[in-house]
Design a protein around this motif. Structure first.
Motif, short mmCIF file in Angstrom:
data_model
loop_
_atom_site.label_atom_id
_atom_site.label_comp_id
_atom_site.label_asym_id
_atom_site.label_seq_id
_atom_site.Cartn_x
_atom_site.Cartn_y
_atom_site.Cartn_z
N SER A 264 -7.69 13.97 4.77
CA SER A 264 -8.66 12.87 5.04
C SER A 264 -9.24 12.46 3.57
CB SER A 264 -9.92 13.59 5.98
OG SER A 264 -9.20 13.89 7.30
N GLN A 265 -9.44 13.57 2.61
CA GLN A 265 -9.98 12.80 1.39
C GLN A 265 -8.75 12.05 0.63
OE1 GLN A 265 -10.25 15.77 -2.29
NE2 GLN A 265 -12.45 15.37 -1.64
N GLN A 266 -7.46 12.13 0.84
CA GLN A 266 -6.68 11.42 0.40
C GLN A 266 -6.33 10.17 0.91
OE1 GLN A 266 -2.97 14.01 0.76
NE2 GLN A 266 -3.05 14.66 -1.26
N ARG A 267 -6.68 9.99 2.36
CA ARG A 267 -6.78 8.78 3.14
C ARG A 267 -7.99 8.01 2.60
NH1 ARG A 267 -8.82 7.32 8.01
NH2 ARG A 267 -9.82 9.48 8.33
N ILE A 268 -9.07 8.45 2.64
CA ILE A 268 -10.06 7.58 2.16
C ILE A 268 -9.87 7.22 0.77
CG2 ILE A 268 -12.75 7.91 1.86
CD1 ILE A 268 -11.96 7.61 4.82
N SER A 269 -9.66 8.02 -0.29
CA SER A 269 -9.23 7.57 -1.53
C SER A 269 -8.17 6.22 -1.58
CB SER A 269 -8.62 8.89 -2.32
OG SER A 269 -8.23 8.15 -3.48
N LEU A 270 -7.10 6.42 -0.77
CA LEU A 270 -6.43 5.20 -0.64
C LEU A 270 -7.04 4.00 -0.02
CD1 LEU A 270 -3.49 4.10 -0.82
CD2 LEU A 270 -3.03 4.95 1.49
N ILE A 276 -10.86 -2.01 -3.25
CA ILE A 276 -11.17 -2.34 -4.70
C ILE A 276 -9.93 -3.46 -4.95
CG2 ILE A 276 -11.33 -1.68 -7.19
CD1 ILE A 276 -12.42 0.68 -6.16
N ILE A 277 -8.77 -3.18 -4.70
CA ILE A 277 -7.69 -4.24 -5.18
C ILE A 277 -7.97 -5.71 -4.55
CG2 ILE A 277 -5.28 -4.67 -5.01
CD1 ILE A 277 -4.75 -1.85 -5.21
N LEU A 278 -8.43 -5.33 -2.98
CA LEU A 278 -8.80 -6.57 -2.46
C LEU A 278 -9.93 -7.37 -2.90
CD1 LEU A 278 -8.11 -8.31 0.11
CD2 LEU A 278 -9.64 -6.71 1.43
N LEU A 279 -11.05 -6.76 -3.54
CA LEU A 279 -12.04 -7.00 -3.95
C LEU A 279 -11.85 -8.11 -5.33
CD1 LEU A 279 -14.78 -4.27 -3.75
CD2 LEU A 279 -14.96 -6.90 -3.32
N LEU A 280 -10.65 -7.58 -5.98
CA LEU A 280 -10.47 -7.92 -7.14
C LEU A 280 -9.37 -9.30 -7.23
CD1 LEU A 280 -10.85 -5.18 -9.63
CD2 LEU A 280 -12.74 -6.95 -9.20
N GLN A 281 -8.97 -9.64 -6.19
CA GLN A 281 -7.99 -10.43 -6.09
C GLN A 281 -8.04 -12.00 -6.62
OE1 GLN A 281 -4.39 -10.13 -4.50
NE2 GLN A 281 -5.26 -8.00 -5.09
N GLN A 296 -13.17 3.31 -13.40
CA GLN A 296 -14.30 4.16 -13.20
C GLN A 296 -13.76 4.90 -11.76
OE1 GLN A 296 -18.54 3.67 -13.74
NE2 GLN A 296 -18.08 2.53 -15.38
N TYR A 297 -13.53 4.29 -10.96
CA TYR A 297 -12.87 4.91 -9.61
C TYR A 297 -11.81 5.49 -9.73
CZ TYR A 297 -16.70 2.98 -6.68
OH TYR A 297 -18.10 2.33 -6.09
N PHE A 298 -10.62 4.81 -10.32
CA PHE A 298 -9.42 5.30 -10.37
C PHE A 298 -9.07 5.03 -11.95
CE2 PHE A 298 -9.98 3.98 -6.40
CZ PHE A 298 -9.39 5.00 -5.21
N GLY A 299 -8.84 5.93 -12.58
CA GLY A 299 -8.46 5.62 -13.88
C GLY A 299 -6.89 5.01 -14.29
N LEU A 312 -6.01 -2.77 6.35
CA LEU A 312 -7.26 -2.34 5.81
C LEU A 312 -8.26 -2.34 6.78
CD1 LEU A 312 -8.51 -1.13 3.29
CD2 LEU A 312 -8.89 -3.32 2.39
N ILE A 313 -8.39 -3.47 7.65
CA ILE A 313 -9.23 -3.65 8.83
C ILE A 313 -9.34 -2.72 9.83
CG2 ILE A 313 -10.00 -5.23 10.62
CD1 ILE A 313 -9.31 -7.67 8.90
N SER A 314 -7.84 -2.39 10.21
CA SER A 314 -7.53 -1.52 11.15
C SER A 314 -7.99 0.02 10.78
CB SER A 314 -6.25 -1.32 11.48
OG SER A 314 -5.17 -0.76 10.44
N GLN A 315 -8.23 0.30 9.46
CA GLN A 315 -8.51 1.76 8.91
C GLN A 315 -10.15 1.85 8.85
OE1 GLN A 315 -6.30 1.54 5.27
NE2 GLN A 315 -4.81 2.79 6.12
#
Length: 396
Positions: A264-270, A276-281, A296-299, A312-315
């Motif tokens: 679940s941790q991996q899933r939330i990380s993804l 964040i990628i969507l935010l920075l489009q 800082q979130y992902f090196g 992303l909405i479905s998740q």
């Protein structure tokens, strides 16, 4: 006949990739060091049932082993000075040792006792699957979870692994007895001390619990509560493999941020990375400050990916409790990191929060951080959305 549960398999495959630690636990010498004193201690603290004088008991063992296809030597013991009723099994050097505690043998009927024996031998059945790798994974995750430096995700993974083990072993008992009733009645008898139990009445009781709260899930540390185990074996009896998703919800349920296992941790990380990628489009969002925050979130953060907003909405809309709050704070981080953009990112994040079904948690986050009333938060949202729409028009 008795397939391995998905959680056992994915956990085992995950830890196999940690090759150095895996080889340490897979080492035969290390395993023997862990268990070498067990047999001596067992003989010191139990009564060993003899196959010739306690033939009825060993006939049940033989019947269970035949149904489970387990050609292994098995010895049964009664623990001394143990009032609590329980049953456990240890598998050493291709020999199984079943230990009864309390008055289990006196309390249970022959069919219930067969169910308990079938359940315990199913532990061995499980550990023999995947070439014995499940047994290695169990020792490995247990040792890691018990270490003082382990993470909560490791602890939660070990806990869920053991919960699913009990579900698997109840199914083994079902294979042995061909009946769900003695599995349920033996569970309730052992936990309550009652001499008579109606399994079907207990199933109705379990259904009442879920009718009152559909989000009920187990909070047991190493064993699911009896009502969940009873409902799980009943569902498996009535629905077969179609019951798996329902049973998984009972075991894992709606998960909060502090209850994430490794997967679940991996899933939330993804999900976080995709958000964040969507935010920075938008190009105007790609400033030095926002890119630095993303790293800082992902090196190893990169912008050359195209996230699917629909996925992303479905998740995000199916996340529970403080997981949505967590994503709301991710949005707020990016809404406020570059002061030169003023309220434009805030409007953008209000817009995205609405699309991602995070509007309420995001509004609550802004309200809390800026100490605003409901009226003022609504006014701020309208103002920020206007600024965002102006920026969109300029960019177009």
């Amino acid at each position: 006949m008795l397939p391995v549960l998905k959680y056992h398999e994915i956990t085992t495959r995950y830890f196999q990739k940690q090759s150095n630690v895996w080889h340490f636990f897979a080492n035969h010498i290390h395993k023997e060091e862990q268990l070498k004193e067990f047999k001596t201690d067992l003989l010191k603290n139990t009564y060993k049932f003899d196959e010739s004088t306690d033939s009825a008991l060993y006939e049940k063992v033989g019947s269970a082993k035949e149904k489970l296809q387990l050609p292994i030597k098995t010895t049964i013991y009664q623990a001394q000075n143990a009032d609590d009723m329980n049953a456990s099994i240890v598998y050493i050097n291709s020999e199984a040792h079943i230990v009864f505690s309390g008055k289990i043998i006196q309390l249970l009927t022959d069919e219930e006792l067969l169910a308990i024996i079938g359940h315990e031998l199913s532990h061995v059945k499980l550990y023999s699957e995947l070439n014995g790798d499940i047994e290695i994974a169990d020792r490995m995750i247990t040792a890691i979870a018990n270490h003082q430096g382990s993470t909560s995700a490791h602890y939660e993974t070990a806990r869920l692994f053991k919960l699913y083990t009990e579900i698997f072993c109840d199914r083994g008992a079902y294979i042995v007895t061909g009946n769900y009733a003695p599995i349920i009645s033996s569970l309730v008898k052992i936990s309550t001390g009652l001499q008579k139990v109606n399994a079907d009445s207990y199933i109705k009781q379990a259904e009442e619990i879920f009718a009152a709260d559909a989000n009920t899930k187990t909070s047991g540390v190493s064993h699911p509560e009896n009502f969940i185990r009873a409902r799980a074996i009943w569902l498996w009896h009535t629905k077969g493999n179609q019951a798996e998703s329902i049973i998984s919800r009972m075991i894992e349920g709606n998960t909060n941020l502090d209850e994430l296992d490794l997967f679940s941790q991996q899933r939330i990380s993804l999900i976080t990375e995709q958000l964040i990628i969507l935010l920075l489009q938008p190009k105007w969002m790609q400033t030095a400050q926002t890119i630095a925050l993303a790293k800082q979130y992902f090196g190893t953060f990169e912008l050359d990916k195209s996230p699917s907003k629909a996925v992303l909405i479905s998740q995000t809309e199916n996340l529970y409790g403080n997981l949505q709050d967590y994503l709301a704070y991710v949005l707020y981080d990016f809404a406020t990191t570059d002061k030169s953009l003023e309220d434009i990112p805030l409007g953008y994040c209000f817009f995205l929060a609405d699309e991602l079904k995070l509007e309420k948690p995001f509004a609550n986050t802004v309200k809390k951080e800026r100490k605003l009333t409901d009226k003022k938060i609504n006014a701020l949202k309208k103002q920020a959305l206007v600024e965002f729409q102006k920026q969109q028009m300029q960019a177009a």
